[in-house]
Scaffold this motif. Sequence first.
Motif, PDB file in Angstrom:
ATOM      1  N   ASP A 120       0.844  -1.200   0.000  1.00 16.04           N
ATOM      2  CA  ASP A 120       0.000   0.000   0.000  1.00 16.04           C
ATOM      3  C   ASP A 120       0.875   1.244   0.000  1.00 16.04           C
ATOM      4  O   ASP A 120       0.533   2.264  -0.596  1.00 16.04           O
ATOM      5  CB  ASP A 120      -0.885   0.045   1.253  1.00 16.04           C
ATOM      6  CG  ASP A 120      -2.143  -0.789   1.088  1.00 16.04           C
ATOM      7  OD1 ASP A 120      -2.468  -1.125  -0.052  1.00 16.04           O
ATOM      8  OD2 ASP A 120      -2.791  -1.092   2.105  1.00 16.04           O
ATOM      9  N   ARG A 169       5.492   1.973  -3.466  1.00 13.55           N
ATOM     10  CA  ARG A 169       4.941   1.880  -4.816  1.00 13.55           C
ATOM     11  C   ARG A 169       6.020   1.643  -5.873  1.00 13.55           C
ATOM     12  O   ARG A 169       5.720   1.331  -7.011  1.00 13.55           O
ATOM     13  CB  ARG A 169       4.126   3.132  -5.125  1.00 13.55           C
ATOM     14  CG  ARG A 169       2.878   3.182  -4.258  1.00 13.55           C
ATOM     15  CD  ARG A 169       1.893   4.165  -4.797  1.00 13.55           C
ATOM     16  NE  ARG A 169       2.340   5.521  -4.613  1.00 13.55           N
ATOM     17  CZ  ARG A 169       2.254   6.181  -3.463  1.00 13.55           C
ATOM     18  NH1 ARG A 169       1.712   5.596  -2.411  1.00 13.55           N
ATOM     19  NH2 ARG A 169       2.677   7.410  -3.367  1.00 13.55           N
ATOM     20  N   ALA A 217      -4.033   5.542   0.087  1.00  9.45           N
ATOM     21  CA  ALA A 217      -2.680   5.061   0.381  1.00  9.45           C
ATOM     22  C   ALA A 217      -1.877   4.887  -0.903  1.00  9.45           C
ATOM     23  O   ALA A 217      -0.686   5.173  -0.932  1.00  9.45           O
ATOM     24  CB  ALA A 217      -2.750   3.743   1.144  1.00  9.45           C
ATOM     25  N   ASP A 218      -2.515   4.394  -1.962  1.00  6.65           N
ATOM     26  CA  ASP A 218      -1.808   4.072  -3.191  1.00  6.65           C
ATOM     27  C   ASP A 218      -2.549   4.686  -4.382  1.00  6.65           C
ATOM     28  O   ASP A 218      -3.509   4.108  -4.900  1.00  6.65           O
ATOM     29  CB  ASP A 218      -1.733   2.534  -3.342  1.00  6.65           C
ATOM     30  CG  ASP A 218      -1.046   2.122  -4.628  1.00  6.65           C
ATOM     31  OD1 ASP A 218      -0.626   3.010  -5.396  1.00  6.65           O
ATOM     32  OD2 ASP A 218      -0.935   0.904  -4.868  1.00  6.65           O
ATOM     33  N   PRO A 219      -2.120   5.845  -4.838  1.00  8.32           N
ATOM     34  CA  PRO A 219      -2.818   6.532  -5.940  1.00  8.32           C
ATOM     35  C   PRO A 219      -2.839   5.718  -7.237  1.00  8.32           C
ATOM     36  O   PRO A 219      -3.626   6.017  -8.124  1.00  8.32           O
ATOM     37  CB  PRO A 219      -2.016   7.824  -6.128  1.00  8.32           C
ATOM     38  CG  PRO A 219      -1.235   7.988  -4.877  1.00  8.32           C
ATOM     39  CD  PRO A 219      -0.967   6.617  -4.353  1.00  8.32           C
ATOM     40  N   ASP A 224      -6.626 -10.134 -16.540  1.00 14.77           N
ATOM     41  CA  ASP A 224      -5.185  -9.899 -16.546  1.00 14.77           C
ATOM     42  C   ASP A 224      -4.857  -8.501 -16.030  1.00 14.77           C
ATOM     43  O   ASP A 224      -3.823  -8.281 -15.407  1.00 14.77           O
ATOM     44  CB  ASP A 224      -4.660 -10.021 -17.989  1.00 14.77           C
ATOM     45  CG  ASP A 224      -3.768 -11.220 -18.131  1.00 14.77           C
ATOM     46  OD1 ASP A 224      -3.608 -11.942 -17.125  1.00 14.77           O
ATOM     47  OD2 ASP A 224      -3.241 -11.438 -19.240  1.00 14.77           O
ATOM     48  N   ASP A 282      -6.252  -8.290 -12.097  1.00 14.58           N
ATOM     49  CA  ASP A 282      -5.507  -9.197 -11.213  1.00 14.58           C
ATOM     50  C   ASP A 282      -4.037  -8.782 -11.234  1.00 14.58           C
ATOM     51  O   ASP A 282      -3.175  -9.483 -11.741  1.00 14.58           O
ATOM     52  CB  ASP A 282      -5.683 -10.634 -11.720  1.00 14.58           C
ATOM     53  CG  ASP A 282      -4.942 -11.639 -10.844  1.00 14.58           C
ATOM     54  OD1 ASP A 282      -4.340 -11.223  -9.840  1.00 14.58           O
ATOM     55  OD2 ASP A 282      -4.966 -12.838 -11.167  1.00 14.58           O
ATOM     56  N   PRO A 308      -0.797  -6.104  -9.123  1.00 20.48           N
ATOM     57  CA  PRO A 308      -0.430  -5.589  -7.794  1.00 20.48           C
ATOM     58  C   PRO A 308      -1.205  -4.324  -7.399  1.00 20.48           C
ATOM     59  O   PRO A 308      -1.402  -4.073  -6.218  1.00 20.48           O
ATOM     60  CB  PRO A 308       1.066  -5.280  -7.934  1.00 20.48           C
ATOM     61  CG  PRO A 308       1.533  -6.186  -9.024  1.00 20.48           C
ATOM     62  CD  PRO A 308       0.387  -6.304  -9.973  1.00 20.48           C
ATOM     63  N   ASP A 309      -1.663  -3.536  -8.379  1.00 24.74           N
ATOM     64  CA  ASP A 309      -2.434  -2.341  -8.045  1.00 24.74           C
ATOM     65  C   ASP A 309      -3.916  -2.522  -8.358  1.00 24.74           C
ATOM     66  O   ASP A 309      -4.652  -1.557  -8.540  1.00 24.74           O
ATOM     67  CB  ASP A 309      -1.888  -1.129  -8.815  1.00 24.74           C
ATOM     68  CG  ASP A 309      -0.565  -0.658  -8.235  1.00 24.74           C
ATOM     69  OD1 ASP A 309      -0.475  -0.530  -7.009  1.00 24.74           O
ATOM     70  OD2 ASP A 309       0.383  -0.448  -9.017  1.00 24.74           O
ATOM     71  N   TRP A 332      -6.770  -7.014  -5.595  1.00 26.56           N
ATOM     72  CA  TRP A 332      -6.419  -7.513  -4.255  1.00 26.56           C
ATOM     73  C   TRP A 332      -6.156  -6.398  -3.269  1.00 26.56           C
ATOM     74  O   TRP A 332      -5.934  -6.645  -2.087  1.00 26.56           O
ATOM     75  CB  TRP A 332      -5.237  -8.483  -4.353  1.00 26.56           C
ATOM     76  CG  TRP A 332      -5.437  -9.398  -5.514  1.00 26.56           C
ATOM     77  CD1 TRP A 332      -4.703  -9.446  -6.662  1.00 26.56           C
ATOM     78  CD2 TRP A 332      -6.498 -10.341  -5.696  1.00 26.56           C
ATOM     79  NE1 TRP A 332      -5.240 -10.356  -7.537  1.00 26.56           N
ATOM     80  CE2 TRP A 332      -6.338 -10.924  -6.970  1.00 26.56           C
ATOM     81  CE3 TRP A 332      -7.570 -10.750  -4.897  1.00 26.56           C
ATOM     82  CZ2 TRP A 332      -7.210 -11.895  -7.473  1.00 26.56           C
ATOM     83  CZ3 TRP A 332      -8.431 -11.718  -5.400  1.00 26.56           C
ATOM     84  CH2 TRP A 332      -8.244 -12.275  -6.670  1.00 26.56           C
ATOM     85  N   LYS A 333      -6.170  -5.160  -3.722  1.00 27.47           N
ATOM     86  CA  LYS A 333      -6.037  -4.044  -2.784  1.00 27.47           C
ATOM     87  C   LYS A 333      -7.406  -3.591  -2.282  1.00 27.47           C
ATOM     88  O   LYS A 333      -7.502  -2.635  -1.511  1.00 27.47           O
ATOM     89  CB  LYS A 333      -5.296  -2.882  -3.439  1.00 27.47           C
ATOM     90  CG  LYS A 333      -3.811  -3.135  -3.481  1.00 27.47           C
ATOM     91  CD  LYS A 333      -3.050  -1.862  -3.714  1.00 27.47           C
ATOM     92  CE  LYS A 333      -1.582  -2.110  -3.520  1.00 27.47           C
ATOM     93  NZ  LYS A 333      -1.266  -2.370  -2.109  1.00 27.47           N
ATOM     94  N   TYR A 388      -9.919  -4.162   0.267  1.00 28.96           N
ATOM     95  CA  TYR A 388      -9.985  -4.872   1.550  1.00 28.96           C
ATOM     96  C   TYR A 388     -11.402  -4.838   2.114  1.00 28.96           C
ATOM     97  O   TYR A 388     -11.594  -4.833   3.338  1.00 28.96           O
ATOM     98  CB  TYR A 388      -8.988  -4.254   2.549  1.00 28.96           C
ATOM     99  CG  TYR A 388      -7.564  -4.164   2.025  1.00 28.96           C
ATOM    100  CD1 TYR A 388      -7.011  -5.190   1.285  1.00 28.96           C
ATOM    101  CD2 TYR A 388      -6.782  -3.047   2.272  1.00 28.96           C
ATOM    102  CE1 TYR A 388      -5.725  -5.106   0.799  1.00 28.96           C
ATOM    103  CE2 TYR A 388      -5.485  -2.951   1.795  1.00 28.96           C
ATOM    104  CZ  TYR A 388      -4.962  -3.996   1.053  1.00 28.96           C
ATOM    105  OH  TYR A 388      -3.681  -3.918   0.574  1.00 28.96           O
ATOM    106  N   LYS A 436     -13.444 -10.921  -7.732  1.00 29.37           N
ATOM    107  CA  LYS A 436     -12.315 -11.625  -7.111  1.00 29.37           C
ATOM    108  C   LYS A 436     -12.514 -13.138  -7.238  1.00 29.37           C
ATOM    109  O   LYS A 436     -11.587 -13.867  -7.564  1.00 29.37           O
ATOM    110  CB  LYS A 436     -12.215 -11.266  -5.620  1.00 29.37           C
ATOM    111  CG  LYS A 436     -11.718  -9.865  -5.346  1.00 29.37           C
ATOM    112  CD  LYS A 436     -11.772  -9.603  -3.851  1.00 29.37           C
ATOM    113  CE  LYS A 436     -11.574  -8.132  -3.538  1.00 29.37           C
ATOM    114  NZ  LYS A 436     -11.885  -7.823  -2.146  1.00 29.37           N
TER     115      LYS A 436
END
Lengths: 152, 240
Positions: free
Chosen positions: A117, A120, B163-165, B193, B196, B198-199, B202-203, B205, B228
Amino acid sequence: MASSKSNAVNWFLHRITGTFLVFMLITHFWVQHYDHSVASVTTDVVAQEGELPTYSDEAAAGVKAKFGADAEVTPYNVVMQRLADPVYAVLWKGFNILFLIVALHHGFYGLNNVLTDYIRNPLGRVMARVLSWSVALVLLIIGLYSVITAGW
Amino acid sequence: MDLTVKIKRYNPEKDDAPHWESYEVPADPLDSALALLLHVKWHIDGTLSLRKSCAHGICGSDAMQINGENKLACSVLVKDLVDDSGETVTFAPLPSAPVIKDLVIDQSRFFEKYRSVKPWLINDTPEPERERPQSPEEHEIIEDATKCIMCGACTHACPSTWADPDYLGPAAMLKAYRYTFDTRDDGTEERLDIVDSPDGLWKCYTIFNCNQACPKEIDITRWLSALKRRAVTSSASTAA
């Protein structure tokens, strides 16, 4: 085609381990803190083989000072007895090993989520992932060694 | 009634940082929150910048943070804002988005994520003579998701986005759900593809902020969970 980097499997395992943890934690707390006699015949073993290790007097005094004179100071002794049980030791070792794997996966998958998170940079993410799963692996080895050798 | 309207103002040509300004605005309890802003712009300070178009909850232009929650200014009434917070109503741009001026955010990143999930029908089979039919039952699966007006209230309410733009966010992934579960669509694998990743998926929650923010009351978290599960079964069948 889902790529090999897919997190689908880990996400799915996170649901499974979460469900397992609910029941395993309840079992763990129950046998650890409330009813030590569950699936255990260790009283006889202790009679045959003498006392297994217990808390030191200092530790026991500390616990009693904090939680009152009635506080029971037996966990270490109880755990060792259970893992040395002639009938159920394998069951409890199996339970603890599964508990260990489930908790480590659940916890470290969660930790990886938190790390990615905030980190990056792709290289940073790989490093965080490698580092955290390495810590998990070390803890797994220590845990497996402790559980397997305890009481045997 | 007379209300104090507090607006987070920011003019990048003049201001070093955003600041709050207050305005006294006469209002009717049945006015929309947008009416308060338009009163300020038309009668008090014409330099106030905001987006609005249809003013009827369809175009999705005026999503902003009102009394601390992401809402559509045109779709919330004054009486529902002052009940809880006294006689002051606050307006701020959607959180975590770059601000162009006052309540106007830069939506380019938001729409970039939207386009990245291929929000269109993928079907390479020859065109039928009339149309590609869809039964009412098949439409029912995606009905809720088709209500999305792309206002961005959900994505900018999501702590994972904060948290992650780079996180795709609920709006883009809801579109991925909408097309992946469209029975006329054949693009499941190529869309999975993308989500699924990293960004991606699965982020999420399952924090449910998106559900709470959605002015169309779409059950976003539920559909992302379905996506999911689809990704898991797809990944399992690929491995097999």
